[in-house]
Write a protein that holds these residues in place. Sequence first.
Motif, PDB file in Angstrom:
ATOM      1  N   MET A   1       2.282 -31.476  16.748  1.00  0.00           N
ATOM      2  CA  MET A   1       2.471 -30.141  16.602  1.00  0.00           C
ATOM      3  C   MET A   1       3.999 -30.148  17.325  1.00  0.00           C
ATOM      4  O   MET A   1       3.955 -29.744  18.312  1.00  0.00           O
ATOM      5  CB  MET A   1       1.590 -29.356  17.680  1.00  0.00           C
ATOM      6  CG  MET A   1       0.013 -29.429  17.098  1.00  0.00           C
ATOM      7  SD  MET A   1      -0.857 -28.094  18.008  1.00  0.00           S
ATOM      8  CE  MET A   1      -0.277 -26.567  17.036  1.00  0.00           C
ATOM      9  N   GLY A   2       4.932 -30.180  16.410  1.00  0.00           N
ATOM     10  CA  GLY A   2       6.102 -30.035  16.836  1.00  0.00           C
ATOM     11  C   GLY A   2       6.575 -28.920  16.346  1.00  0.00           C
ATOM     12  O   GLY A   2       6.126 -28.040  15.683  1.00  0.00           O
ATOM     13  N   LEU A   3       8.060 -28.477  16.331  1.00  0.00           N
ATOM     14  CA  LEU A   3       8.693 -27.527  16.160  1.00  0.00           C
ATOM     15  C   LEU A   3       9.226 -27.607  14.669  1.00  0.00           C
ATOM     16  O   LEU A   3       9.913 -28.624  14.645  1.00  0.00           O
ATOM     17  CB  LEU A   3       9.925 -27.096  17.039  1.00  0.00           C
ATOM     18  CG  LEU A   3       9.423 -26.590  18.250  1.00  0.00           C
ATOM     19  CD1 LEU A   3      10.914 -26.187  19.321  1.00  0.00           C
ATOM     20  CD2 LEU A   3       8.680 -25.080  18.343  1.00  0.00           C
ATOM     21  N   GLY A   4       9.074 -26.839  13.695  1.00  0.00           N
ATOM     22  CA  GLY A   4       9.440 -26.938  12.429  1.00  0.00           C
ATOM     23  C   GLY A   4      10.548 -26.155  12.266  1.00  0.00           C
ATOM     24  O   GLY A   4      11.079 -25.356  13.239  1.00  0.00           O
ATOM     25  N   ALA A   5      11.160 -26.098  11.074  1.00  0.00           N
ATOM     26  CA  ALA A   5      12.343 -25.405  10.842  1.00  0.00           C
ATOM     27  C   ALA A   5      12.124 -23.764  11.180  1.00  0.00           C
ATOM     28  O   ALA A   5      13.101 -23.056  11.727  1.00  0.00           O
ATOM     29  CB  ALA A   5      12.844 -25.287   9.329  1.00  0.00           C
ATOM     30  N   PRO A   6      10.828 -23.218  10.674  1.00  0.00           N
ATOM     31  CA  PRO A   6      10.852 -21.830  10.737  1.00  0.00           C
ATOM     32  C   PRO A   6      10.770 -21.380  12.317  1.00  0.00           C
ATOM     33  O   PRO A   6      11.355 -20.308  12.585  1.00  0.00           O
ATOM     34  CB  PRO A   6       9.399 -21.465  10.161  1.00  0.00           C
ATOM     35  CG  PRO A   6       9.396 -22.545   9.276  1.00  0.00           C
ATOM     36  CD  PRO A   6       9.879 -23.858   9.859  1.00  0.00           C
ATOM     37  N   GLU A   7      10.195 -22.348  13.055  1.00  0.00           N
ATOM     38  CA  GLU A   7      10.088 -21.944  14.412  1.00  0.00           C
ATOM     39  C   GLU A   7      11.611 -21.936  15.224  1.00  0.00           C
ATOM     40  O   GLU A   7      12.061 -21.173  16.065  1.00  0.00           O
ATOM     41  CB  GLU A   7       9.464 -22.874  15.272  1.00  0.00           C
ATOM     42  CG  GLU A   7       7.722 -22.823  14.986  1.00  0.00           C
ATOM     43  CD  GLU A   7       7.240 -23.266  13.843  1.00  0.00           C
ATOM     44  OE1 GLU A   7       8.264 -24.141  13.154  1.00  0.00           O
ATOM     45  OE2 GLU A   7       6.189 -23.100  13.315  1.00  0.00           O
ATOM     46  N   ILE A   8      12.265 -23.003  14.777  1.00  0.00           N
ATOM     47  CA  ILE A   8      13.635 -23.291  15.278  1.00  0.00           C
ATOM     48  C   ILE A   8      14.468 -22.058  15.090  1.00  0.00           C
ATOM     49  O   ILE A   8      15.169 -21.383  15.561  1.00  0.00           O
ATOM     50  CB  ILE A   8      14.337 -24.562  14.950  1.00  0.00           C
ATOM     51  CG1 ILE A   8      13.497 -25.851  15.641  1.00  0.00           C
ATOM     52  CG2 ILE A   8      15.670 -24.485  15.232  1.00  0.00           C
ATOM     53  CD1 ILE A   8      14.019 -26.897  15.007  1.00  0.00           C
TER      54      ILE A   8
END
Length: 58
Positions: A1-8
């Motif tokens: 569970m990492g940070l994806g583009a939408p979260e960033i």
Amino acid sequence: MGLGAPEIILIVVALLLLFGGKKIPELMRGLGKGVKEFKEGQKGIEKEEKTYNQDDKN
């Protein structure tokens, strides 16, 4: 569970809204200095440990 583009993107937009475009470079500069000092502190501790271990062996 990492940070994806939408979260960033959401985080960047939130930062822009909170601090404005002029404050962000100052904040990043301060963060960079903090990381640099932390790394230098780690290196200092490692040197002390090596010196202590070498003195302990002699």
